[in-house]
Scaffold this motif. Sequence first.
Motif, PDB file in Angstrom:
ATOM      1  N   PHE A 156      23.163  21.638  14.693  1.00  0.00           N
ATOM      2  CA  PHE A 156      24.016  22.620  14.678  1.00  0.00           C
ATOM      3  C   PHE A 156      25.060  22.481  15.803  1.00  0.00           C
ATOM      4  CE2 PHE A 156      20.130  24.410  12.817  1.00  0.00           C
ATOM      5  CZ  PHE A 156      20.616  24.742  11.673  1.00  0.00           C
ATOM      6  N   VAL A 157      26.159  23.050  15.420  1.00  0.00           N
ATOM      7  CA  VAL A 157      27.529  23.092  16.392  1.00  0.00           C
ATOM      8  C   VAL A 157      27.344  24.424  16.999  1.00  0.00           C
ATOM      9  CG1 VAL A 157      29.824  22.707  16.987  1.00  0.00           C
ATOM     10  CG2 VAL A 157      28.606  21.249  15.325  1.00  0.00           C
ATOM     11  N   THR A 158      27.618  25.287  16.158  1.00  0.00           N
ATOM     12  CA  THR A 158      28.078  26.932  16.829  1.00  0.00           C
ATOM     13  C   THR A 158      27.473  27.793  15.677  1.00  0.00           C
ATOM     14  OG1 THR A 158      30.038  25.997  18.089  1.00  0.00           O
ATOM     15  CG2 THR A 158      29.491  28.457  17.980  1.00  0.00           C
ATOM     16  N   PRO A 159      26.264  27.947  15.570  1.00  0.00           N
ATOM     17  CA  PRO A 159      25.774  29.032  14.558  1.00  0.00           C
ATOM     18  C   PRO A 159      26.048  30.293  14.923  1.00  0.00           C
ATOM     19  CG  PRO A 159      23.879  28.029  15.878  1.00  0.00           C
ATOM     20  CD  PRO A 159      25.188  27.214  16.352  1.00  0.00           C
ATOM     21  N   LEU A 160      26.915  30.948  14.421  1.00  0.00           N
ATOM     22  CA  LEU A 160      27.270  32.528  14.731  1.00  0.00           C
ATOM     23  C   LEU A 160      27.042  33.847  13.910  1.00  0.00           C
ATOM     24  CD1 LEU A 160      30.975  31.857  16.254  1.00  0.00           C
ATOM     25  CD2 LEU A 160      28.709  31.855  17.310  1.00  0.00           C
ATOM     26  N   SER A 161      26.243  33.216  12.611  1.00  0.00           N
ATOM     27  CA  SER A 161      25.718  34.254  11.755  1.00  0.00           C
ATOM     28  C   SER A 161      24.403  33.688  11.091  1.00  0.00           C
ATOM     29  CB  SER A 161      26.885  34.666  10.799  1.00  0.00           C
ATOM     30  OG  SER A 161      26.226  35.773   9.943  1.00  0.00           O
ATOM     31  N   VAL A 162      23.586  34.417  11.029  1.00  0.00           N
ATOM     32  CA  VAL A 162      22.320  34.274  10.055  1.00  0.00           C
ATOM     33  C   VAL A 162      22.054  35.410   9.257  1.00  0.00           C
ATOM     34  CG1 VAL A 162      20.816  35.088  11.857  1.00  0.00           C
ATOM     35  CG2 VAL A 162      19.921  33.293  10.206  1.00  0.00           C
ATOM     36  N   ALA A 163      21.526  34.967   7.947  1.00  0.00           N
ATOM     37  CA  ALA A 163      21.177  36.097   7.204  1.00  0.00           C
ATOM     38  C   ALA A 163      20.046  35.406   6.266  1.00  0.00           C
ATOM     39  CB  ALA A 163      22.344  36.624   5.972  1.00  0.00           C
ATOM     40  N   VAL A 164      19.067  36.450   5.764  1.00  0.00           N
ATOM     41  CA  VAL A 164      17.897  35.979   4.983  1.00  0.00           C
ATOM     42  C   VAL A 164      17.899  36.657   3.678  1.00  0.00           C
ATOM     43  CG1 VAL A 164      15.393  35.787   4.809  1.00  0.00           C
ATOM     44  CG2 VAL A 164      16.623  35.924   7.181  1.00  0.00           C
ATOM     45  N   ASP A 165      17.476  36.103   2.424  1.00  0.00           N
ATOM     46  CA  ASP A 165      17.764  36.803   1.208  1.00  0.00           C
ATOM     47  C   ASP A 165      16.479  37.215   0.882  1.00  0.00           C
ATOM     48  OD1 ASP A 165      16.287  34.544   0.253  1.00  0.00           O
ATOM     49  OD2 ASP A 165      17.824  33.712  -0.918  1.00  0.00           O
ATOM     50  N   ASN A 166      16.233  37.885  -0.259  1.00  0.00           N
ATOM     51  CA  ASN A 166      15.211  38.619  -0.761  1.00  0.00           C
ATOM     52  C   ASN A 166      13.748  37.498  -0.867  1.00  0.00           C
ATOM     53  OD1 ASN A 166      15.944  41.133  -0.320  1.00  0.00           O
ATOM     54  ND2 ASN A 166      16.460  41.207  -2.609  1.00  0.00           N
ATOM     55  N   GLU A 167      14.040  36.556  -1.104  1.00  0.00           N
ATOM     56  CA  GLU A 167      13.038  35.294  -1.332  1.00  0.00           C
ATOM     57  C   GLU A 167      12.716  34.673   0.010  1.00  0.00           C
ATOM     58  OE1 GLU A 167      14.822  32.824  -4.206  1.00  0.00           O
ATOM     59  OE2 GLU A 167      14.393  34.299  -5.743  1.00  0.00           O
ATOM     60  N   GLY A 168      13.501  34.930   0.943  1.00  0.00           N
ATOM     61  CA  GLY A 168      13.044  34.290   2.209  1.00  0.00           C
ATOM     62  C   GLY A 168      13.810  33.142   2.777  1.00  0.00           C
ATOM     63  N   ASN A 169      14.756  32.869   1.794  1.00  0.00           N
ATOM     64  CA  ASN A 169      15.510  31.575   2.275  1.00  0.00           C
ATOM     65  C   ASN A 169      16.745  31.856   3.442  1.00  0.00           C
ATOM     66  OD1 ASN A 169      14.683  29.833   0.050  1.00  0.00           O
ATOM     67  ND2 ASN A 169      15.797  31.410  -1.375  1.00  0.00           N
ATOM     68  N   ILE A 170      16.865  31.209   4.394  1.00  0.00           N
ATOM     69  CA  ILE A 170      17.519  31.293   5.444  1.00  0.00           C
ATOM     70  C   ILE A 170      18.965  30.939   5.340  1.00  0.00           C
ATOM     71  CG2 ILE A 170      17.569  31.320   8.183  1.00  0.00           C
ATOM     72  CD1 ILE A 170      14.606  30.779   7.871  1.00  0.00           C
ATOM     73  N   PHE A 171      20.033  31.622   5.615  1.00  0.00           N
ATOM     74  CA  PHE A 171      21.359  31.087   5.350  1.00  0.00           C
ATOM     75  C   PHE A 171      21.909  31.187   6.972  1.00  0.00           C
ATOM     76  CE2 PHE A 171      20.163  32.450   1.420  1.00  0.00           C
ATOM     77  CZ  PHE A 171      20.720  31.664   0.584  1.00  0.00           C
ATOM     78  N   ILE A 172      22.604  30.141   7.430  1.00  0.00           N
ATOM     79  CA  ILE A 172      23.500  29.943   8.712  1.00  0.00           C
ATOM     80  C   ILE A 172      24.719  29.690   8.482  1.00  0.00           C
ATOM     81  CG2 ILE A 172      23.167  28.710  10.785  1.00  0.00           C
ATOM     82  CD1 ILE A 172      20.252  28.108   9.881  1.00  0.00           C
ATOM     83  N   ALA A 173      25.796  30.374   9.043  1.00  0.00           N
ATOM     84  CA  ALA A 173      27.142  30.063   9.265  1.00  0.00           C
ATOM     85  C   ALA A 173      27.484  29.184  10.442  1.00  0.00           C
ATOM     86  CB  ALA A 173      27.903  31.232   9.056  1.00  0.00           C
ATOM     87  N   ASP A 174      27.496  27.687  10.338  1.00  0.00           N
ATOM     88  CA  ASP A 174      27.723  27.121  11.462  1.00  0.00           C
ATOM     89  C   ASP A 174      29.572  27.143  11.635  1.00  0.00           C
ATOM     90  OD1 ASP A 174      27.606  25.605  13.580  1.00  0.00           O
ATOM     91  OD2 ASP A 174      26.740  23.869  12.578  1.00  0.00           O
ATOM     92  N   ASP A 175      29.826  27.986  12.581  1.00  0.00           N
ATOM     93  CA  ASP A 175      31.490  28.196  12.788  1.00  0.00           C
ATOM     94  C   ASP A 175      32.141  27.012  12.967  1.00  0.00           C
ATOM     95  OD1 ASP A 175      33.637  30.193  13.870  1.00  0.00           O
ATOM     96  OD2 ASP A 175      33.575  28.752  15.326  1.00  0.00           O
ATOM     97  N   THR A 176      31.903  26.008  13.993  1.00  0.00           N
ATOM     98  CA  THR A 176      32.707  24.990  14.452  1.00  0.00           C
ATOM     99  C   THR A 176      32.660  23.882  13.453  1.00  0.00           C
ATOM    100  OG1 THR A 176      32.010  25.614  16.609  1.00  0.00           O
ATOM    101  CG2 THR A 176      33.475  23.541  16.267  1.00  0.00           C
ATOM    102  N   SER A 177      31.584  23.769  12.775  1.00  0.00           N
ATOM    103  CA  SER A 177      31.218  22.753  11.660  1.00  0.00           C
ATOM    104  C   SER A 177      31.954  23.173  10.305  1.00  0.00           C
ATOM    105  CB  SER A 177      29.868  22.134  11.552  1.00  0.00           C
ATOM    106  OG  SER A 177      29.278  23.170  11.037  1.00  0.00           O
ATOM    107  N   ASN A 178      32.498  24.393  10.273  1.00  0.00           N
ATOM    108  CA  ASN A 178      33.019  24.861   8.982  1.00  0.00           C
ATOM    109  C   ASN A 178      32.032  24.697   7.802  1.00  0.00           C
ATOM    110  OD1 ASN A 178      35.438  25.674  10.593  1.00  0.00           O
ATOM    111  ND2 ASN A 178      36.202  23.595  10.091  1.00  0.00           N
TER     112      ASN A 178
END
Length: 313
Positions: free
Chosen positions: A208-230
């Motif tokens: 990752f370059v700059t992970p600035l946000s993370v969220a988890v859905d009801n099924e446990g999948n992890i979502f990551i917003a990597d700011d600098t890599s868009n």
Amino acid sequence: MKHVRVVAFALGFAAAILLAQPLLSQLQRPGDNGPAVKAQINAPSRLAVDARGNLYVYESLGGAIRRIDQSTKRITTVTEECNPPWQKPRPTGCFGPISRLEVTDSGRLLFSEFTYNRLSSYDLVNHRFSVIAGTGDLTSSGDGGQATGAGITVSHCFGLDHVGNIFVCDSSHVIRRIDAKTGGISRVAGTGERGFAGDGGPALNAQFVTPLSVAVDNEGNIFIADDTSNRIRRIDAKSGIIETIAGTGSVGPSWTVQFSGEGGPAAAARITSPHSLAFDHDGNLLFLTAGRVCRIDRLTGTLSTIAGLGHDG
């Protein structure tokens, strides 16, 4: 001599009053115990909502977390920042400037103290502070042990899953998990090297370059917003495989990377600095990007804009 003593006493008293002003102003919150719409709020920068709909507001300049009651619409001060907010070691009974605020179903405020490199909590029932993760040192360490003894480097963000496990964005380019039951900490994504790599393979081998946000859905999948890599990336809860679900990775300033892909697959869209991941009631992923609030359809993966024209104003 008597007059000199009187003048000296007066000057000393005046100085004491001036020195006490920051503390006095901190304790006196305009509008407390009255209607929230008539209260003064000093630079609100973070929000959180509990299960009953009560709203918690962090004042970044006011140095406090305030609560707006859902039923009465009245505002009160919950807790306050350390004064001054950069004291080290941090005193008990206060918190440092924060970059993220959440409230749990069990009645705790969670916040990341970026000046102290810690993730902390405040019990709304017992009115007590506690450190969840981080020693305060600017280092990434301690995987496999207790989170309270681990080093976390400037925790930019965190997210919770449906059972209370906490996922932290560590600025050493990794995502770490704090177990809700044991308090143990472990790395779940990222090698620690800065870059973009790993799609289609185990998340632990990704970069990752700059992970600035993370969220988890009801099924446990992890979502990551990597700011600098868009890009926005997804870690499958069952397989641990990571993939990009939004963004082509086009790089450059926001005014050169033009938004595109409306109405099509999010993975083929051009987005800039995605952040602030959240889910709506239907499980669709929401995020912010360069003057827009966007949504990725949970079933089709289609990207759409739900607010904003794409430019400031």
